[in-house]
Design an enzyme around this catalytic site. Structure first.
Site, short mmCIF file in Angstrom:
data_model
loop_
_atom_site.label_atom_id
_atom_site.label_comp_id
_atom_site.label_asym_id
_atom_site.label_seq_id
_atom_site.Cartn_x
_atom_site.Cartn_y
_atom_site.Cartn_z
N CYS A 38 0.86 -1.19 0.00
CA CYS A 38 0.00 0.00 0.00
C CYS A 38 0.90 1.23 0.00
CB CYS A 38 -0.87 -0.02 1.26
SG CYS A 38 -1.78 1.51 1.54
N CYS A 41 0.26 3.30 3.44
CA CYS A 41 0.69 2.85 4.77
C CYS A 41 1.77 1.76 4.76
CB CYS A 41 -0.51 2.38 5.58
SG CYS A 41 -1.20 0.80 5.04
N CYS A 84 -7.57 -1.10 1.45
CA CYS A 84 -6.50 -1.59 2.32
C CYS A 84 -7.11 -1.85 3.70
CB CYS A 84 -5.38 -0.56 2.40
SG CYS A 84 -4.07 -1.00 3.57
N CYS A 87 -5.31 0.73 6.37
CA CYS A 87 -5.56 2.19 6.42
C CYS A 87 -6.86 2.62 5.74
CB CYS A 87 -4.38 2.95 5.84
SG CYS A 87 -4.20 2.80 4.04
N CYS A 108 -8.61 -5.86 -9.45
CA CYS A 108 -8.22 -4.86 -10.45
C CYS A 108 -7.77 -3.62 -9.68
CB CYS A 108 -9.42 -4.57 -11.35
SG CYS A 108 -9.05 -3.48 -12.72
#
Length: 123
Positions: A38, A41, A84, A87, A108
């Site tokens: 990510c 984060c 995510c 976060c 995707c």
């Protein structure tokens, strides 16, 4: 939780759920071995072994790292958004039943959301 500073373009996708142009992202045709994190984060999200070419214009994965990605009903009422789990940042959408892989799932993901890291070898 410490969050990384984002550019305006990254904020547009990650925080405000915009979509980058298809076939334009850094990781669309990227095939190195490692882990995708990510960008907001640094949480690990996807492994390169689960990436495949769905010819859709965005990086596609048929699996996520266990517990890393949450599915929520998109505001359009039809699609399933992926965020995510650490976060809450927008990743893209997940689709099932398309038949691209044996797992029959396609995460995707917007390239602009991802950060790539080569996995450290196990000792």
């Amino acid at each position: 939780m410490k969050l990384n500073k984002l550019t305006e373009a990254e904020k547009s996708v990650i925080l405000y759920k915009a979509t980058e142009r298809p076939f334009s992202g850094k990781y669309y045709e990227f095939n190195e071995e490692g882990v995708y994190l990510c960008k907001h984060c640094n949480a690990p999200l996807y492994k390169s072994k689960d990436k495949f070419d769905a010819h859709c214009g965005w990086p596609s994965f048929d699996d996520a790292i266990a517990g890393a990605v949450k599915r929520v009903r998109d505001t359009d009422g039809y699609r399933t958004e992926i965020i995510c789990a650490n976060c809450g940042a927008h990743l893209g959408h997940v689709f099932e039943g398309e038949g691209f892989t044996k797992k029959d799932t396609r995460y995707c993901v917007n390239s602009i959301y991802l950060k790539f890291q080569i996995e450290a070898p196990l000792k």
